[in-house]
Design a protein around this motif. Structure first.
Motif, PDB file in Angstrom:
ATOM      1  N   THR A 109      20.590  92.343 -35.336  1.00  0.00           N
ATOM      2  CA  THR A 109      20.195  91.743 -36.481  1.00  0.00           C
ATOM      3  C   THR A 109      21.082  91.471 -37.711  1.00  0.00           C
ATOM      4  O   THR A 109      21.200  90.640 -38.364  1.00  0.00           O
ATOM      5  CB  THR A 109      18.856  92.342 -37.076  1.00  0.00           C
ATOM      6  OG1 THR A 109      19.321  93.861 -37.445  1.00  0.00           O
ATOM      7  CG2 THR A 109      17.737  92.312 -36.058  1.00  0.00           C
TER       8      THR A 109
ATOM      9  N   THR B  32      17.409  83.189 -40.530  1.00  0.00           N
ATOM     10  CA  THR B  32      16.705  83.908 -41.289  1.00  0.00           C
ATOM     11  C   THR B  32      16.313  85.325 -40.498  1.00  0.00           C
ATOM     12  O   THR B  32      16.249  85.076 -39.380  1.00  0.00           O
ATOM     13  CB  THR B  32      15.725  83.020 -41.951  1.00  0.00           C
ATOM     14  OG1 THR B  32      14.901  82.605 -40.853  1.00  0.00           O
ATOM     15  CG2 THR B  32      16.135  81.571 -42.580  1.00  0.00           C
ATOM     16  N   SER B  33      15.510  86.060 -41.405  1.00  0.00           N
ATOM     17  CA  SER B  33      15.063  87.163 -40.899  1.00  0.00           C
ATOM     18  C   SER B  33      13.809  86.960 -39.895  1.00  0.00           C
ATOM     19  O   SER B  33      13.045  85.955 -40.041  1.00  0.00           O
ATOM     20  CB  SER B  33      14.441  88.035 -42.237  1.00  0.00           C
ATOM     21  OG  SER B  33      15.510  88.419 -43.098  1.00  0.00           O
TER      22      SER B  33
ATOM     23  N   LYS C  21      22.419  88.526 -36.592  1.00  0.00           N
ATOM     24  CA  LYS C  21      21.556  87.499 -36.367  1.00  0.00           C
ATOM     25  C   LYS C  21      22.034  86.798 -34.932  1.00  0.00           C
ATOM     26  O   LYS C  21      21.896  85.421 -34.806  1.00  0.00           O
ATOM     27  CB  LYS C  21      21.489  86.312 -37.455  1.00  0.00           C
ATOM     28  CG  LYS C  21      20.711  86.886 -38.801  1.00  0.00           C
ATOM     29  CD  LYS C  21      20.732  85.717 -39.858  1.00  0.00           C
ATOM     30  CE  LYS C  21      19.963  86.221 -41.046  1.00  0.00           C
ATOM     31  NZ  LYS C  21      20.672  87.320 -41.629  1.00  0.00           N
TER      32      LYS C  21
ATOM     33  N   SER D 107      12.477  93.254 -33.986  1.00  0.00           N
ATOM     34  CA  SER D 107      13.545  93.412 -34.992  1.00  0.00           C
ATOM     35  C   SER D 107      14.066  94.910 -35.254  1.00  0.00           C
ATOM     36  O   SER D 107      15.111  94.996 -35.457  1.00  0.00           O
ATOM     37  CB  SER D 107      13.155  92.972 -36.302  1.00  0.00           C
ATOM     38  OG  SER D 107      12.194  93.694 -36.798  1.00  0.00           O
TER      39      SER D 107
END
Lengths: 111, 112
Positions: free
Chosen positions: A67, A27-28, A70, A51
């Motif tokens: 990102t 996930t973020s 991921k 990030s």
């Protein structure tokens, strides 16, 4: 399930070679951190990458973060016997979110 | 090193007994975490706290409760210990949500 997953689970290389470990997450995140643990000891922080960063260096360590995929990688250059340890990635979304660790990569440096 | 102390360092207890582990910090950090570490599982989050009286569950919270009545102490309680809770427990602290964690030396708990 755990947020971060390291790959490979175990790695053996000759002293002087470079070691690369990968971490994938789901996930973020706000940041991604790498830790080292010597046998029977507590975890020691290595590098934190935010990030909005793509690469970070600290001595013989280089961390990258993608990102869009991921994923992150930890590169240890010119490995030494003292680098033998387990390496973990950890991720969190910031604020009141939890910080979750992966299962780790066991690195063994051969003389 | 960050001022973080776990107690006890080692404990052996019997199934069904209550057990409380203590994490004490002198850094005035806002965030505190309890993890357990078992072979093949890495570190798994049990509970965490983002302020006094503010706690939340982690990945493996069943059978555990926590208490944070003041900034410096974060208590982990096993209400009725089971053999599956035999593990090494680590406490960690950090001051902000974008800072590294600092870990205690761990508590090795054996439930017989």
């Amino acid at each position: 399930s755990q947020q971060g997953e390291e790959d490979p689970q175990a790695l053996s290389i000759q002293e002087g070679e470079n070691a690369t470990m990968n971490c994938s997450y789901k996930t973020s995140i706000n940041n991604l951190q790498w830790y080292r643990q010597n046998s029977g000891r507590g975890l020691v922080h290595l590098i934190l990458i935010r990030s909005n960063e793509r690469e970070k260096h600290s001595g013989r360590l280089r961390v990258t973060l993608d990102t869009s995929k991921k994923s992150s990688s930890l590169l240890i250059t010119a490995s030494r016997a003292a680098d033998t340890a387990s390496y973990f990635c950890a991720t969190g979304a910031g604020g009141k979110d939890k910080i979750i660790f992966g299962k780790g990569t066991r690195l063994h440096i051969l003389p | 090193d960050a001022g973080i102390t776990q107690s006890p360092r080692h404990k052996v207890t019997e199934t069904g007994t209550p057990v409380t582990l203590r994490c004490h910090q002198t850094e005035n950090h806002r965030y505190m975490y309890w993890y357990r570490q078992d072979p093949g599982h890495g570190l798994r989050l049990i509970h965490y706290s983002y302020g006094v009286k503010d706690t939340d569950k982690g990945e493996v919270s069943d059978g555990y409760s926590v208490s944070r009545s003041k900034t410096e102490d974060f208590l982990l309680t096993l209400e009725s210990a089971t053999s599956s809770q035999t593990s090494v427990y680590f406490c960690a602290i950090t001051g902000t949500d974008n800072s590294p964690l600092h870990f205690g030396n761990g508590t090795r708990l054996t439930v017989t």
